[in-house]
Design a protein around this motif. Sequence first.
Motif, PDB file in Angstrom:
ATOM      1  N   VAL A   1       0.801  -1.248   0.016  1.00 29.43           N
ATOM      2  CA  VAL A   1       0.094   0.081   0.104  1.00 29.43           C
ATOM      3  C   VAL A   1       0.738   1.322  -0.178  1.00 29.43           C
ATOM      4  CG1 VAL A   1      -1.933  -1.234   1.276  1.00 29.43           C
ATOM      5  CG2 VAL A   1      -0.028  -0.133   2.614  1.00 29.43           C
ATOM      6  N   TYR A   2       0.521   2.296  -0.806  1.00 30.03           N
ATOM      7  CA  TYR A   2       1.131   3.548  -0.761  1.00 30.03           C
ATOM      8  C   TYR A   2      -0.045   4.773  -0.010  1.00 30.03           C
ATOM      9  CZ  TYR A   2       4.383   1.829  -4.318  1.00 30.03           C
ATOM     10  OH  TYR A   2       5.265   1.169  -4.900  1.00 30.03           O
ATOM     11  N   GLY A   3       0.151   4.712   1.098  1.00 32.72           N
ATOM     12  CA  GLY A   3      -0.806   5.701   1.829  1.00 32.72           C
ATOM     13  C   GLY A   3      -2.095   4.930   2.143  1.00 32.72           C
ATOM     14  N   ASP A   4      -3.116   5.211   1.610  1.00 28.24           N
ATOM     15  CA  ASP A   4      -4.297   4.424   1.648  1.00 28.24           C
ATOM     16  C   ASP A   4      -4.652   3.852   0.404  1.00 28.24           C
ATOM     17  OD1 ASP A   4      -5.320   6.500   0.320  1.00 28.24           O
ATOM     18  OD2 ASP A   4      -6.767   7.238   1.805  1.00 28.24           O
ATOM     19  N   PHE A   5      -3.730   3.881  -0.624  1.00 34.98           N
ATOM     20  CA  PHE A   5      -4.109   3.304  -2.071  1.00 34.98           C
ATOM     21  C   PHE A   5      -3.194   1.975  -2.103  1.00 34.98           C
ATOM     22  CE2 PHE A   5      -2.106   2.563  -6.404  1.00 34.98           C
ATOM     23  CZ  PHE A   5      -3.109   2.359  -6.844  1.00 34.98           C
ATOM     24  N   VAL A   6      -4.024   0.856  -2.441  1.00 27.10           N
ATOM     25  CA  VAL A   6      -3.568  -0.393  -2.440  1.00 27.10           C
ATOM     26  C   VAL A   6      -2.991  -0.594  -3.792  1.00 27.10           C
ATOM     27  CG1 VAL A   6      -4.090  -3.069  -2.416  1.00 27.10           C
ATOM     28  CG2 VAL A   6      -5.355  -1.384  -0.697  1.00 27.10           C
ATOM     29  N   ALA A   7      -1.670  -0.607  -3.847  1.00 26.42           N
ATOM     30  CA  ALA A   7      -0.984  -0.792  -5.333  1.00 26.42           C
ATOM     31  C   ALA A   7      -0.981  -2.297  -5.847  1.00 26.42           C
ATOM     32  CB  ALA A   7       0.245  -0.423  -5.145  1.00 26.42           C
ATOM     33  N   ILE A   8      -1.019  -3.178  -4.718  1.00 26.75           N
ATOM     34  CA  ILE A   8      -0.591  -4.738  -5.071  1.00 26.75           C
ATOM     35  C   ILE A   8      -1.796  -5.290  -3.725  1.00 26.75           C
ATOM     36  CG2 ILE A   8       0.721  -6.670  -4.926  1.00 26.75           C
ATOM     37  CD1 ILE A   8       2.874  -5.279  -6.307  1.00 26.75           C
TER      38      ILE A   8
ATOM     39  N   ASP B   1      15.080  -3.025 -14.440  1.00 27.56           N
ATOM     40  CA  ASP B   1      13.952  -2.262 -14.403  1.00 27.56           C
ATOM     41  C   ASP B   1      13.839  -1.381 -15.770  1.00 27.56           C
ATOM     42  OD1 ASP B   1      11.484  -0.800 -13.978  1.00 27.56           O
ATOM     43  OD2 ASP B   1      12.029  -0.017 -12.118  1.00 27.56           O
ATOM     44  N   GLU B   2      13.305  -1.717 -17.030  1.00 24.68           N
ATOM     45  CA  GLU B   2      12.935  -0.858 -17.987  1.00 24.68           C
ATOM     46  C   GLU B   2      14.214  -0.608 -18.660  1.00 24.68           C
ATOM     47  OE1 GLU B   2       9.727   0.248 -19.767  1.00 24.68           O
ATOM     48  OE2 GLU B   2       8.286  -0.021 -18.066  1.00 24.68           O
ATOM     49  N   PRO B   3      15.326  -1.560 -18.640  1.00 27.22           N
ATOM     50  CA  PRO B   3      16.837  -0.844 -18.988  1.00 27.22           C
ATOM     51  C   PRO B   3      17.024  -0.660 -20.311  1.00 27.22           C
ATOM     52  CG  PRO B   3      16.783  -3.446 -18.940  1.00 27.22           C
ATOM     53  CD  PRO B   3      15.252  -2.839 -18.518  1.00 27.22           C
TER      54      PRO B   3
ATOM     55  N   PRO C   1       0.723  -2.442 -18.585  1.00 33.29           N
ATOM     56  CA  PRO C   1       0.638  -1.038 -18.949  1.00 33.29           C
ATOM     57  C   PRO C   1       1.140  -0.253 -17.622  1.00 33.29           C
ATOM     58  CG  PRO C   1      -1.761  -1.670 -18.190  1.00 33.29           C
ATOM     59  CD  PRO C   1      -0.696  -3.028 -18.221  1.00 33.29           C
ATOM     60  N   SER C   2       1.323   0.973 -17.993  1.00 31.51           N
ATOM     61  CA  SER C   2       2.035   2.108 -16.680  1.00 31.51           C
ATOM     62  C   SER C   2       0.849   2.061 -15.822  1.00 31.51           C
ATOM     63  CB  SER C   2       1.867   3.281 -17.577  1.00 31.51           C
ATOM     64  OG  SER C   2       2.296   4.086 -16.626  1.00 31.51           O
ATOM     65  N   GLY C   3       1.586   1.835 -14.439  1.00 31.30           N
ATOM     66  CA  GLY C   3       0.616   1.960 -13.360  1.00 31.30           C
ATOM     67  C   GLY C   3       0.067   0.724 -12.955  1.00 31.30           C
ATOM     68  N   CYS C   4       0.577  -0.313 -13.576  1.00 32.93           N
ATOM     69  CA  CYS C   4      -0.137  -1.796 -13.163  1.00 32.93           C
ATOM     70  C   CYS C   4       0.732  -2.585 -11.921  1.00 32.93           C
ATOM     71  CB  CYS C   4       0.106  -2.713 -14.357  1.00 32.93           C
ATOM     72  SG  CYS C   4       1.740  -3.347 -14.712  1.00 32.93           S
ATOM     73  N   GLY C   5       1.607  -1.984 -11.476  1.00 31.68           N
ATOM     74  CA  GLY C   5       2.447  -2.339 -10.386  1.00 31.68           C
ATOM     75  C   GLY C   5       3.721  -3.146 -10.720  1.00 31.68           C
ATOM     76  N   LYS C   6       4.108  -3.098 -11.815  1.00 32.11           N
ATOM     77  CA  LYS C   6       5.398  -3.910 -12.278  1.00 32.11           C
ATOM     78  C   LYS C   6       6.608  -3.293 -11.346  1.00 32.11           C
ATOM     79  CE  LYS C   6       5.532  -1.863 -16.376  1.00 32.11           C
ATOM     80  NZ  LYS C   6       4.368  -1.236 -16.489  1.00 32.11           N
ATOM     81  N   SER C   7       6.958  -1.956 -11.421  1.00 34.17           N
ATOM     82  CA  SER C   7       7.941  -1.738 -10.391  1.00 34.17           C
ATOM     83  C   SER C   7       7.844  -1.814  -9.048  1.00 34.17           C
ATOM     84  CB  SER C   7       8.226  -0.020 -10.733  1.00 34.17           C
ATOM     85  OG  SER C   7       8.493   0.040 -12.052  1.00 34.17           O
ATOM     86  N   THR C   8       6.475  -1.739  -8.469  1.00 33.68           N
ATOM     87  CA  THR C   8       6.243  -1.846  -7.216  1.00 33.68           C
ATOM     88  C   THR C   8       6.577  -3.436  -6.752  1.00 33.68           C
ATOM     89  OG1 THR C   8       4.239  -0.315  -7.175  1.00 33.68           O
ATOM     90  CG2 THR C   8       4.490  -1.935  -5.219  1.00 33.68           C
ATOM     91  N   ALA C   9       6.311  -4.212  -7.526  1.00 29.65           N
ATOM     92  CA  ALA C   9       6.685  -5.880  -7.460  1.00 29.65           C
ATOM     93  C   ALA C   9       8.292  -5.946  -7.454  1.00 29.65           C
ATOM     94  CB  ALA C   9       5.883  -6.690  -8.319  1.00 29.65           C
TER      95      ALA C   9
HETATM   96  P1  ATP Z   1       5.278   2.537 -15.039  1.00 25.33           P
HETATM   97  O1  ATP Z   1       5.501   1.532 -16.108  1.00 25.33           O
HETATM   98  O2  ATP Z   1       4.400   3.714 -15.073  1.00 25.33           O
HETATM   99  O3  ATP Z   1       6.486   2.509 -14.218  1.00 25.33           O
HETATM  100  P2  ATP Z   1       4.414   0.422 -12.935  1.00 25.33           P
HETATM  101  O4  ATP Z   1       3.609  -0.704 -13.543  1.00 25.33           O
HETATM  102  O5  ATP Z   1       5.744   0.224 -12.618  1.00 25.33           O
HETATM  103  O6  ATP Z   1       4.245   1.831 -13.916  1.00 25.33           O
HETATM  104  P3  ATP Z   1       4.150   1.182 -10.257  1.00 25.33           P
HETATM  105  O7  ATP Z   1       5.206   2.237 -10.364  1.00 25.33           O
HETATM  106  O8  ATP Z   1       4.592  -0.019  -9.706  1.00 25.33           O
HETATM  107  O9  ATP Z   1       3.770   0.870 -11.721  1.00 25.33           O
HETATM  108  O10 ATP Z   1       2.842   1.870  -9.573  1.00 25.33           O
HETATM  109  C1  ATP Z   1       1.716   1.161  -9.379  1.00 25.33           C
HETATM  110  C2  ATP Z   1       0.563   2.017  -8.870  1.00 25.33           C
HETATM  111  O11 ATP Z   1       1.136   2.688  -7.398  1.00 25.33           O
HETATM  112  C3  ATP Z   1       0.224   3.208  -9.778  1.00 25.33           C
HETATM  113  O12 ATP Z   1      -0.970   3.538  -9.555  1.00 25.33           O
HETATM  114  C4  ATP Z   1       1.135   4.377  -9.193  1.00 25.33           C
HETATM  115  O13 ATP Z   1       0.469   5.527  -9.236  1.00 25.33           O
HETATM  116  C5  ATP Z   1       1.084   4.102  -7.522  1.00 25.33           C
HETATM  117  N1  ATP Z   1       2.229   4.483  -6.873  1.00 25.33           N
HETATM  118  C6  ATP Z   1       3.668   4.119  -7.261  1.00 25.33           C
HETATM  119  N2  ATP Z   1       4.539   4.567  -6.416  1.00 25.33           N
HETATM  120  C7  ATP Z   1       3.684   5.359  -5.592  1.00 25.33           C
HETATM  121  C8  ATP Z   1       3.946   6.186  -4.174  1.00 25.33           C
HETATM  122  N3  ATP Z   1       5.648   6.261  -3.939  1.00 25.33           N
HETATM  123  N4  ATP Z   1       2.996   6.919  -3.710  1.00 25.33           N
HETATM  124  C9  ATP Z   1       1.882   6.691  -3.986  1.00 25.33           C
HETATM  125  N5  ATP Z   1       1.343   5.910  -5.014  1.00 25.33           N
HETATM  126  C10 ATP Z   1       2.500   5.337  -5.724  1.00 25.33           C
END
Ligand code: ATP
Length: 347
Positions: A10-17, A157-159, A35-43
């Motif tokens: 979670v980021y704050g109250d947003f559940v990313a995964i 990460d997206e090298p 796609p962008s924002g799907c959570g790849k980098s977070t994982a």
């Molecule tokens: P991209 O290809 O654009 O890098 P991604 O698939 O790697 O996207 P993440 O960066 O993992 O996606 O982000 C997943 C979700 O979490 C997105 O909705 C993003 O806005 C949100 N998010 C990522 N980092 C933070 C953060 N530090 N604080 C709040 N929300 C975040």
Amino acid sequence: MIKFDHIKVVYGDFVAIPDFNLDVHEGEFFTFLGPSGCGKSTALRTLAGFITPSSGTVAIDGKNVTHAHPSKRGIGMVFQNYALFPSMNVRDNIEFGLKMAKLPKGEISERATRAARQVSLTDEQLGKQISELSGGQQQRVAIARALVMEPSILLLDEPLSNLDARLRKQLRIQLKDIQSEVGITTVYVTHDQEEALSMSDRIAVLDEGRIEQVGTPRELYEESATEFVCTFLGQVNGLSEAQIAELNNQGARLSPSHTHYIRPERLTIQPAEAQSSAGSALRLPATVVSESYLGDHSVLEVNALGAPLRVNVSGPIPQNIAGREVTLLLEDSSINSFDADGRRVAK
Ligand code: ATP
């Protein structure tokens, strides 16, 4: 060898995964695609140790590393911008981590030379400044700098995303070659499906922090488990209600309550006057609306039953085909069908 077990981030109250479960095998080239924002980098960052999950565990080689410092996980990471030290030459960049670890001079030099060889950097290049290298060479330095630490896992990460299209294509082959040669378990993040399909042993397609499907490139493309995966990978034609009804008139059995897709390369055309052959293909009268000649293949837009369909033709086609009446051939088995929840419907 890598195990994500009920990971929630979670980021704050947003559940990313919300609930991430995945096994990556030893020696595998594994890709997170979406796609962008799907959570790849977070994982990836959770695996690397830059993010602590709010619940669940990450294990590497059977060891729970959920709360371990990134430097204690046996991982090497290559970032999008490479994060090289511009004021140091190539050898100093590669040797940096070993110097920090205060290893003996002889060993540092020997390991740096070996890592440089693994990524095909020449002795001459080792003496150059970072600014004297091309983007592709800099990327190899970044990989060598990660490999020299002898990690058990390489994270990328997206090298390739900062490079031009042609170089990206070259480098993905080189990157895959380096990985196969070194045999290191690699987790790769990209939003570029061609990159993912061409390099990976297996791919996880992500959407909104959830894994849609895990499989080999072929499984994902040809047997997409969900509508999201089917439409995200490559091109598809969504069949209209009228097209579905007409195909059913011809003996197809497509449920009107499902969605149906066919890939452009699975459609073929024949001259309208050609005799119907004994094959099992369904035949639709169609008109060619436009043609794009792309050298190795052509893309036709045809109108069949009032709706446009894209057809990829790999062989030669007659010139000035636009405006002609043709017969469109379509195999029932080439249609991908999904239920109202977006799950694949078995044939
Ligand atoms: P991209 O290809 O654009 O890098 P991604 O698939 O790697 O996207 P993440 O960066 O993992 O996606 O982000 C997943 C979700 O979490 C997105 O909705 C993003 O806005 C949100 N998010 C990522 N980092 C933070 C953060 N530090 N604080 C709040 N929300 C975040």
